[in-house]
Write an enzyme that holds these catalytic residues in place. Sequence first.
Site, mmCIF file in Angstrom:
data_model
loop_
_atom_site.group_PDB
_atom_site.id
_atom_site.type_symbol
_atom_site.label_atom_id
_atom_site.label_comp_id
_atom_site.label_asym_id
_atom_site.label_seq_id
_atom_site.Cartn_x
_atom_site.Cartn_y
_atom_site.Cartn_z
ATOM 1 N N ARG A 1 -16.800 -18.804 237.318
ATOM 2 C CA ARG A 1 -15.402 -18.451 237.112
ATOM 3 C C ARG A 1 -14.859 -17.559 238.230
ATOM 4 N NH1 ARG A 1 -13.693 -13.921 234.014
ATOM 5 N NH2 ARG A 1 -15.716 -13.780 233.058
ATOM 6 N N ARG B 1 -10.420 -16.568 242.902
ATOM 7 C CA ARG B 1 -9.493 -15.468 242.648
ATOM 8 C C ARG B 1 -9.383 -14.496 243.818
ATOM 9 N NH1 ARG B 1 -8.374 -11.752 237.553
ATOM 10 N NH2 ARG B 1 -10.567 -11.207 237.644
ATOM 11 N N ARG C 1 -1.499 -20.464 242.943
ATOM 12 C CA ARG C 1 -1.738 -20.219 241.525
ATOM 13 C C ARG C 1 -0.430 -20.025 240.746
ATOM 14 N NH1 ARG C 1 -1.473 -18.266 237.113
ATOM 15 N NH2 ARG C 1 -2.814 -16.734 236.130
ATOM 16 N N ASP D 1 -10.546 -23.845 231.909
ATOM 17 C CA ASP D 1 -11.083 -22.641 231.271
ATOM 18 C C ASP D 1 -11.815 -23.031 229.994
ATOM 19 O OD1 ASP D 1 -10.867 -19.494 231.615
ATOM 20 O OD2 ASP D 1 -10.754 -19.902 229.478
ATOM 21 N N TYR E 1 -13.601 -15.316 220.872
ATOM 22 C CA TYR E 1 -12.180 -15.050 221.174
ATOM 23 C C TYR E 1 -11.289 -15.379 219.981
ATOM 24 C CZ TYR E 1 -13.614 -14.612 226.048
ATOM 25 O OH TYR E 1 -14.224 -14.206 227.210
HETATM 26 O O1 1CP Z 1 -17.519 -16.211 233.745
HETATM 27 C C1 1CP Z 1 -18.009 -16.682 232.719
HETATM 28 O O2 1CP Z 1 -18.624 -16.011 231.876
HETATM 29 C C2 1CP Z 1 -17.892 -18.182 232.544
HETATM 30 C C3 1CP Z 1 -17.313 -18.642 231.250
HETATM 31 C C4 1CP Z 1 -15.843 -18.296 231.074
HETATM 32 C C5 1CP Z 1 -15.284 -17.278 230.278
HETATM 33 C C6 1CP Z 1 -16.015 -16.248 229.460
HETATM 34 C C7 1CP Z 1 -14.765 -19.020 231.664
HETATM 35 C C8 1CP Z 1 -14.960 -20.192 232.547
HETATM 36 N N1 1CP Z 1 -13.595 -18.501 231.167
HETATM 37 C C9 1CP Z 1 -13.866 -17.428 230.336
HETATM 38 C C10 1CP Z 1 -12.838 -16.655 229.607
HETATM 39 C C11 1CP Z 1 -11.901 -15.969 230.527
HETATM 40 N N2 1CP Z 1 -10.887 -16.605 231.195
HETATM 41 C C12 1CP Z 1 -11.923 -14.627 230.964
HETATM 42 C C13 1CP Z 1 -12.940 -13.560 230.492
HETATM 43 C C14 1CP Z 1 -12.351 -12.552 229.562
HETATM 44 C C15 1CP Z 1 -13.406 -11.614 228.976
HETATM 45 O O3 1CP Z 1 -13.873 -10.730 229.702
HETATM 46 O O4 1CP Z 1 -13.760 -11.790 227.795
HETATM 47 C C16 1CP Z 1 -10.881 -14.452 231.895
HETATM 48 C C17 1CP Z 1 -10.486 -13.213 232.626
HETATM 49 C C18 1CP Z 1 -10.243 -15.732 232.031
HETATM 50 C C19 1CP Z 1 -9.117 -16.079 232.937
HETATM 51 C C20 1CP Z 1 -9.506 -16.963 234.062
HETATM 52 N N3 1CP Z 1 -10.070 -18.223 233.905
HETATM 53 C C21 1CP Z 1 -9.299 -16.737 235.446
HETATM 54 C C22 1CP Z 1 -8.721 -15.481 236.097
HETATM 55 C C23 1CP Z 1 -7.317 -15.186 235.787
HETATM 56 C C24 1CP Z 1 -6.222 -15.980 236.435
HETATM 57 O O5 1CP Z 1 -5.239 -16.122 235.724
HETATM 58 O O6 1CP Z 1 -6.273 -16.336 237.633
HETATM 59 C C25 1CP Z 1 -9.748 -17.890 236.127
HETATM 60 C C26 1CP Z 1 -9.689 -18.162 237.610
HETATM 61 C C27 1CP Z 1 -10.246 -18.808 235.131
HETATM 62 C C28 1CP Z 1 -10.773 -20.198 235.379
HETATM 63 C C29 1CP Z 1 -12.146 -20.472 234.894
HETATM 64 N N4 1CP Z 1 -12.712 -19.967 233.761
HETATM 65 C C30 1CP Z 1 -13.999 -20.450 233.628
HETATM 66 C C31 1CP Z 1 -14.251 -21.339 234.707
HETATM 67 C C32 1CP Z 1 -15.553 -22.082 234.956
HETATM 68 C C33 1CP Z 1 -13.074 -21.394 235.472
HETATM 69 C C34 1CP Z 1 -12.780 -22.316 236.636
HETATM 70 C C35 1CP Z 1 -13.559 -22.115 237.873
HETATM 71 C C36 1CP Z 1 -13.022 -21.043 238.783
HETATM 72 O O7 1CP Z 1 -11.828 -20.848 238.910
HETATM 73 O O8 1CP Z 1 -13.862 -20.391 239.407
#
Ligand code: 1CP
Length: 323
Positions: free
Chosen positions: A2, A6, A15, A51, A126
Site C-alpha cells: 500500500r 504516495r 491523484r 483498496d 473497520y
Molecule cells: O498496508 C497494508 O496493511 C495493506 C492492506 C491495506 C489496508 C490495511 C490496504 C491495501 N488498504 C488498507 C486500509 C487503508 N486504506 C488504510 C489504513 C488505515 C489504518 O491504519 O487502519 C489507509 C490509510 C488507506 C488509504 C489508502 N489506500 C491510501 C492512502 C491515502 C490516499 O488517499 O492516497 C492508498 C494509496 C491506498 C491504496 C491501497 N490500499 C491497499 C493497497 C494494496 C493499495 C494499492 C496499492 C498502492 O497504492 O500502493
Amino acid sequence: MRQAGRSLPEYKAVRGEGSINQAIADPERATEITLQPVRRYGVDAAILFSDIVTAVHAIGFGIDIKPGVGPVAEKPITSTDDLARLRPLEPEQDIPYVLETVRNLVGELDVPLIGFAGAPFTVASYLIEGGPSKNKAKTKSMMLDAPDLFAAVLDRLADQAIATLTAQVENGASAIQLFDSWAGCLSPSMYERFVMPASAKIFEAVESLGVPRIHFGINTGELLTRFRDAGADVVGIDWLVPLDVARERLGPDAILQGNLDPVICLSEWPSVAAAVREVLASNGGHPGHIFNLGHGVLPEINPDILKQVVELVHAEGHLVGAS
Ligand code: 1CP
C-alpha cells in the site's frame, strides 16, 4: 505494498482531491497510478491501485476512505440487522472500473500484476469499529460475545473476496494477495477459532484459478504456520521476524515475501543498504524469496532511496548465498 505511490510527486499530481475511491473508480487514473511506481523503480511486479474496502464500498455498505485517516464506516455493524447491508458482490455490476483497470494494466505492463483483497478479519475490523482502531476492542467483543454474528460477517466478506479475486484473475491478474494486516493482534487460538476458517475458504476457492496466492499481515510471528495452513503459497513476513527464522518455523521450502522495515527507508542510504543486505543474507540465496518491504511505503520516504533499494536488490539479490 500500500501507498507505494504516495511519496511520488507524479502520484500527487494525478491523484486529485477527495476520497481515494474516486481515483479507484476512474480506470484511466487508476491505471496510471498503478504504473507510476513500476516505471520509476523498475520493480518486478505491479500491485493494483485499489483498496481492501473497495468491494464493501461498492455494494453500498456506507464506508469511505478519509484522507489522512483510512476507511471510516458511517454506521458500524452492531447487530444481525446489519448483515443485510453486506449483500454479495457482483464484480461485473459493482466494480466494473476495477476490472477495466486490470485489463488496461495487463495490456500495458511488462511485469505481472498482483490483484488483491482484504481478508475478512481485517475488513470486518473497520466495519465493526467504524474506522482504524488500535486494539480492535469491539471486534474482539463481537467475536466472543456474538460469535454467530461475527462468523456470518466474516463469511459474507469471504464470499466478496472470492468474487473480487476471481474476477481480477479472470481479467488478467497473475497472482493474488490476501491482506490480513491486523490479524497479528489475535492470539493463535483466537485466530484459529474465529478467523482462519473464513480466510481458508478464500484460499480454497481461488486455488483452481492456478495463480500464486500470497498471505500477508503484520505482527504475525506466532501466526506464520496458520497463515500458511490457511492455504497460501507465499507467506508475507513483516520486519520483526528474520527470513531465516521464518523458514525455521515454516520449513526449508517456504516461499516468503518481505521484509525490509519501511521506517529504515527514512535513514541515510548507507544504513538502508546495510538493512537491505541483511534481509538478503537472512534469505541466504533461497530461490523462494520475493523481496519487499515488511509493510507499506510511508509518504515521507524519499523516492530516490526506494530506487536505490530496488537497484541493490537487483544487483545483489541473486548473489547472496550462491556458491
Ligand atoms: O498496508 C497494508 O496493511 C495493506 C492492506 C491495506 C489496508 C490495511 C490496504 C491495501 N488498504 C488498507 C486500509 C487503508 N486504506 C488504510 C489504513 C488505515 C489504518 O491504519 O487502519 C489507509 C490509510 C488507506 C488509504 C489508502 N489506500 C491510501 C492512502 C491515502 C490516499 O488517499 O492516497 C492508498 C494509496 C491506498 C491504496 C491501497 N490500499 C491497499 C493497497 C494494496 C493499495 C494499492 C496499492 C498502492 O497504492 O500502493
